[in-house]
Enzyme design. Sequence first.
Site, PDB file in Angstrom:
ATOM      1  N   ASP A 289     -25.824 -12.815   1.528  1.00 56.94           N
ATOM      2  CA  ASP A 289     -25.957 -11.451   1.081  1.00 56.94           C
ATOM      3  C   ASP A 289     -26.129 -10.419   2.445  1.00 56.94           C
ATOM      4  O   ASP A 289     -25.734  -9.505   2.393  1.00 56.94           O
ATOM      5  CB  ASP A 289     -27.384 -11.446   0.293  1.00 56.94           C
ATOM      6  CG  ASP A 289     -28.654 -12.010   1.078  1.00 56.94           C
ATOM      7  OD1 ASP A 289     -28.353 -12.675   2.048  1.00 56.94           O
ATOM      8  OD2 ASP A 289     -29.761 -11.618   0.462  1.00 56.94           O
TER       9      ASP A 289
ATOM     10  N   ARG B 106     -20.692 -17.011  -4.857  1.00 60.72           N
ATOM     11  CA  ARG B 106     -21.285 -15.946  -5.908  1.00 60.72           C
ATOM     12  C   ARG B 106     -20.364 -14.589  -5.567  1.00 60.72           C
ATOM     13  O   ARG B 106     -20.277 -13.626  -6.532  1.00 60.72           O
ATOM     14  CB  ARG B 106     -22.564 -15.564  -5.404  1.00 60.72           C
ATOM     15  CG  ARG B 106     -22.780 -14.576  -4.511  1.00 60.72           C
ATOM     16  CD  ARG B 106     -24.187 -14.393  -4.063  1.00 60.72           C
ATOM     17  NE  ARG B 106     -24.897 -13.779  -5.362  1.00 60.72           N
ATOM     18  CZ  ARG B 106     -26.368 -13.628  -5.375  1.00 60.72           C
ATOM     19  NH1 ARG B 106     -27.006 -14.090  -4.537  1.00 60.72           N
ATOM     20  NH2 ARG B 106     -26.990 -13.281  -6.419  1.00 60.72           N
TER      21      ARG B 106
ATOM     22  N   ARG C 184       0.832  -1.157   0.083  1.00 58.79           N
ATOM     23  CA  ARG C 184      -0.186  -0.065  -0.046  1.00 58.79           C
ATOM     24  C   ARG C 184       0.895   1.320   0.008  1.00 58.79           C
ATOM     25  O   ARG C 184       1.866   1.328   0.826  1.00 58.79           O
ATOM     26  CB  ARG C 184      -0.860   0.076   1.210  1.00 58.79           C
ATOM     27  CG  ARG C 184      -1.722  -1.265   1.364  1.00 58.79           C
ATOM     28  CD  ARG C 184      -2.261  -1.080   2.932  1.00 58.79           C
ATOM     29  NE  ARG C 184      -3.165  -2.436   2.934  1.00 58.79           N
ATOM     30  CZ  ARG C 184      -2.817  -3.660   3.307  1.00 58.79           C
ATOM     31  NH1 ARG C 184      -1.702  -3.810   3.524  1.00 58.79           N
ATOM     32  NH2 ARG C 184      -3.793  -4.601   3.514  1.00 58.79           N
TER      33      ARG C 184
ATOM     34  N   ASP D 150     -30.404 -12.885  -8.983  1.00 58.60           N
ATOM     35  CA  ASP D 150     -30.495 -14.141  -8.872  1.00 58.60           C
ATOM     36  C   ASP D 150     -31.366 -14.561 -10.380  1.00 58.60           C
ATOM     37  O   ASP D 150     -31.975 -13.732 -10.837  1.00 58.60           O
ATOM     38  CB  ASP D 150     -31.487 -14.283  -7.543  1.00 58.60           C
ATOM     39  CG  ASP D 150     -30.683 -14.636  -6.420  1.00 58.60           C
ATOM     40  OD1 ASP D 150     -29.460 -14.681  -6.710  1.00 58.60           O
ATOM     41  OD2 ASP D 150     -31.292 -14.683  -5.560  1.00 58.60           O
ATOM     42  N   GLU D 151     -31.570 -15.828 -10.550  1.00 61.45           N
ATOM     43  CA  GLU D 151     -32.359 -16.126 -11.716  1.00 61.45           C
ATOM     44  C   GLU D 151     -33.792 -15.866 -11.602  1.00 61.45           C
ATOM     45  O   GLU D 151     -34.145 -15.689 -12.839  1.00 61.45           O
ATOM     46  CB  GLU D 151     -31.997 -17.790 -11.977  1.00 61.45           C
ATOM     47  CG  GLU D 151     -32.530 -18.593 -10.830  1.00 61.45           C
ATOM     48  CD  GLU D 151     -32.047 -20.079 -10.925  1.00 61.45           C
ATOM     49  OE1 GLU D 151     -32.497 -20.405 -12.376  1.00 61.45           O
ATOM     50  OE2 GLU D 151     -31.794 -20.553 -10.209  1.00 61.45           O
TER      51      GLU D 151
END
Lengths: 719, 768
Positions: B649, B544, B431, B560-561
């Site tokens: 999530d 994911r 950094r 999402d599908e």
Amino acid sequence: IMCASAKYNTRGPALIPRMKTKHRIYYITLFSIVLLGLIATGMFQFWPHSIESSSDWTVEKRSVHDVPVVKLPADSPIPERGDLSCRMHTCFDVYRCGFNPKNKIKVYIYSLKKYVDEYGTSVSNTISREYNELLTAISDSEFYTDDVNRACLFVPSVDVLNQNTLRIKETAQALAQLSRWDRGTNHLLFNMLPGGPPDYNTALDVPRDRALLAGGGFSTWTYRQGYDVSIPVYSPLSGEVDLPERGPGPRRYFILSSQMALHPEYRSELEALQAENGESVLILDKCTNLSDGVPAVRKRCHKNQVFDYPQVLQESTFCVVLRGARLGQAVLSDVLQAGCVPVIIADSYILPFSEVLDWKRASVVIPEEKMPEMYSILQSVPQRQIEEMQRQARWFWEAYFRSMKAIALATLQIINDRIYPYAAISYEEWNDPPAVKWSSVSNPLFLPLIPPQSQGFTAIVLTYDRVESLFRVITEVSKVPSLSKLLVVWNNQNKNPPEDSLWPKIRVPLKVVRTAENKLSNRFFPYDEIETEAVLAIDDDIIMLTSDELQFGYEVWREFPDRLVGYPGRLHLWDHEMNKWKYESEWTNEVSMVLTGAAFYHKYFNYLYTYKMPGDIKNWVDAHMNCEDIAMNFLVANVTGKSVIKVTPRKKFKCPECTAIDGLSLDQTHMVERSECINKFASVFGTMPLKVVEHRADPVLYKDDFPEKLKSFPNIGSL
Amino acid sequence: MQTRKKYIFLTFLASWLLLFFFFGDQLHRFAFFSVRKAEARRNWPHWTDRSLLKSFADPKELQSDGDPSLPSPRARRAARLSVYKNSRCRMETCFDFSRCEKHGFKVFTYPRERDQPLSESYDKILTSIERSRYYTPNPEEACLFILSIDTLDRDHLSGQYVRNVDEKIRSFPLWNGGRNHLIFNLYSGTWPNYTEDLGFDIGQAILAKASFYTESFRPGFDISIPLFSKDHPQRGGERGWLYQDSIHPKKKYLLVFKGKRYLTGIGSGTRNALHHIHNGKDIISLTTCKHGKDWEKHKDTRCDKDNVDYEKFDYQELLHNSTFCIVPRGRRLGSFRFLEALQAACIPVLLSDGWELPFAEAIDWGKAAVVGNERLLLQIPSAVRCIHPERVLAFRQQTQFLWDAYFSSVDKIVHTTLEIIKDRLLPHRSRSRFLWNTLPGGLLALPDFSTHPGDFPFYYLQHGSSPSEKFTAFIRAVSPTGSLSQPILRLIQAVSGSQYCAQILVLWSCEKPPPPSGKWPQTAVPLTIIQGGRKVRGAGLSDRFFPYAAIRTDAVLSLDEHTSLSTSEVDFAFVVWRSFPERIVGFPTRSHFWDTEQRRWGYTSKWTNELSIVLTAAAFYHRYYHSLFTEYLPAGLRELVDGLAACEDILMNVLVAAVTKLPPIKVTQRKQHKETVPQQVGCKAGDVGTPPAGERSPSPPRSPPAKVKGTAGAAGSRCFSQRQDCLNQLVDWFGYMPLVPSQLRLDPVLFKDQVSVLRKKYPRLEKP
């Protein structure tokens, strides 16, 4: 002298009685001549431009060879060797620097002497061109003082830039006999080429006791962090060759090595890299068969190909800077000048000015052991970062490497920053190239804070004489739960505000501030009465906002405390026909401004508006009695780099009667004037800071199919 | 008469002559006074022959600085190893980098021994390391070793002093002269000299020590850490005290100090002088002589009065009400006071000469503290008075940022130490000072992701750049049928219709292989299938958020599908995201609240007036959060999440909120027709889109979420309590509740306004 004058006076009276009348004229003439002569001399000397002509005449027309010679006896004292444990608080006499309002250290330069030993052999070159430039730069700078008693830092004129050109013991003796030497306390020596064969020490070998060393090849073992200053090795080519800055981007070669006399082991490692990666790696060496008269330092060769140096450096993305006998290499300066990203391979080397410069932004440091992996390491650097490093490298050269002056001033500034740390130059000022300083925004309210709701807001109503409407606004606003204080700015000097008993009775404190002049900027003054962070600026005719709308506006402001959060939104557009900005108040899909007739913002912006508004904008606004809100929008957007937040749906804002009276024509001149404001402000700011967005803030459940009574802010958007 | 005139004339003349001849010299000088002033500014002469001066070095000498007689670089490096040992250690001589190459930066802690008592603080340090993502239980893999012997208190008068450390260490087969070891220490030496001596030979070990003295500090090798108390929290940590920014901080005091006055011994020089600056008004400097057993023996005339004044003020009150706080050295250089002032946003004025400031290798203290000079104590009041109010404001904010980023818990202190060492291993992947000193701080800016500030979501403004103009749609397909369902086809069509869409990625996490390319819809943008192969544990839900190399845009649209979105919604949301690139910007939201009855955090999907979670079934966020999720979070936490269904999530939201300290953003969502979703997907399905009609009972208006009735029971679904569990476990892991509620939604400017649809840019968002 006093006695002599007495003698003349006694003799005088004896002469006068014998004087004849014919002599009188003679005397008077003589007197006049003398008087005139005196006046002429005085005039000549006090006449301003005579200063320049006379200064040459005093001390300037001197040659370096005319300086006084000092003979050093063989047994004259030698300072102790440098003390590795020295730090500012142990070896530096800070009392010499004192407190001064400018926070600048005072630097004294000893006058130039030529030092010889007992046998008259000189100790060193009297002074090199570079050291002369360096001392000239210091003496021209703000740091300089000619008063040795007021000095905080002393710079000897003994030139120790290159250790190889001096005799160590005798130079040390020369230092020790300086008038204020005192074990070297507060003395600063500049050295670029330390050490000598066979072991090449990384710091100057001249014993120097407590003196600070600005050195050009420190290793981590000789560098006294926070005491010494690591400086570059100046490359005289910088002054000779003009390499115009080349735009960042990919170059012909990926890696280039231009150093001569590399250790064979390094060279073979480099050649292995070239063998592996082919054309993109170019390893240069000195030319063996150059025709006479061509300076070898300006050419490099690869096999039979001849390249111009340092121009060839501009052909490569990365340029290798390997250590030689010393850690500091002049080639670093050439590489930076070419805007080539240096790949520094010199373990334990303290990079120039590393105390303040962030070298990770301009260079790649690779451990010597990892040399074989150099290619893959460099390939992992993102292209965008390479481009920034190229710019950064060039900037470092321009600011801190290009001349002895730059090197001297950066060194003094670093020492200055240690002594006055509270006035020190910031990381950004040291490291950001001008282009970045210009394009980047540093938000003064950078900490993500959501202020506590309990604090509430202060409503500020600017009013002139519309008392009836004002009272209605006060009554409406006072219904907002989070209102904590109401401030009326009474801008009418000819009329007194209504009596206390006539004001509406409200649940929060109400204060009236009377102003000295009817100015629009009074609305944005950071009154001491404002005790909350949040300010609601509201016009005395904005009666159509509901309590829910205002409360919701405050909640939105809490989530965006560094922005203007307001109700009516406006837009600026580029008028392609007229080639200038245009103000737009129609129903648009975008907003870039909110009117401060009803807006929440941070009190800090009042301070900025009053004290930090650029150019003459503030006066302009007061003179035109218009556009104070546009000015505020510009100011906030410019300092935060963020857009405004418009809350809640659009409403008809002015009362219908008023627009009917004003008529269309007034509306149009209003628009023209507002457009003028935008153009004027954009030119003062030098840029268009306003940000255009397509969103506005509504309550989470706004217009959702859901019982109104369960919504936090049901009364939104009603007319 | 005549004679007298003559007299006067002549005297006059004579005086002039006198003046001219005899004071000529002085006159001359006087006349040159102004000239000399100009000279003073230009004292160094312009030598007439300056152009003839020789250069300090021959150009050839400068360019070919090599000496063939020198030993080869390899030999030199080898020789260096034997010379620069112990007190002259540097990374390149005392640290074995090769240990870190194969397995990366892994840290091993010696097994704790039962008979060996550990102090609370050292236990916290070890726990921090064991919980970190760098921990390894296998010494073979380790790059860095931490002793299980408590070395924090090396004051041999202290009760926690461990004896015979030397012997114990020598018996460890892994010790290896201390190579690649990291030793933590808070107190060294003892009365009266308080030397830096630890009472045992640390050899080549890296020392992370509080109150480090610059002279014994091995630069680039040792690490200075702050002194912290045994009550310092393990994780989470209290937030700073600054709740508001104001330009003229309406503080009662300018500068305060309250503490001991040492009458004798080390440190007394400064502590004995502090009372001089006390003015009783805005500068409060209180000292007491009462400390130690025999203070009365050294007592001087001030003591009694000082002791009385001392009791009049409360230390906490002073901290809260002052702009600057003096942090002088005590017997040792560092003190608790330093962290206390930092947390209180009271700008530390350091009077501790020779103190290597905590983490100074990374932190730019000039932005958050005034580094004073013990010898110039009396100048401090005027110096701090001269500091401009704007700088004061910046200073105070910086104290809060630093406190929160690096100091507020033992976890942060330990992690900062580890990250500083890690940065040294690969200098080109480390950094810059900019990343360390800008929000959100070095711990949250992973150099493994990028070293370029423009690649992160946090620095666009400072960097003067903006996020990329396109996004990558990332759809996760889990339906076990192996064929393409109607919703996913519609979703692909809608998303690919967006003018901002750069590509579509489908993460195929089903047992069956994805349909052949011909079955997929034809889209204007490239569509790539990624085979989700990481379904080792359970559903492997957190895959994911894996940083797939195929994601090349800054923005990711996570889907999402079964998500149903229109092109307008996607377009508008993306435009909003570009204004808030560091946040999650999305459609369906959830909120959290404190359940007072159950004394735990509650989670609700009901319609409320607040939101704190945006479901990643339809949300934009910066791709950096994939890296942060996968690399920053320790494996243990990811396992925990994978173990609980439907938690990843929430973790993503918690993580982003912990980084930004800001709520996510909800954007306009078109009214949804209820989808019939396959039930076997479990929790997820019900969770996406509008909540079931039965659940629509929001919190009463304007009541804080804490007052909302518990919903877990009412919902009754297993999934719901799972998500609530998840939230509580995450809060436990982070040590605090990072989620921040928001009360707003961002709509298009003309949303549902009484104006012709033709004028609206997003008319389709308003269709019922």
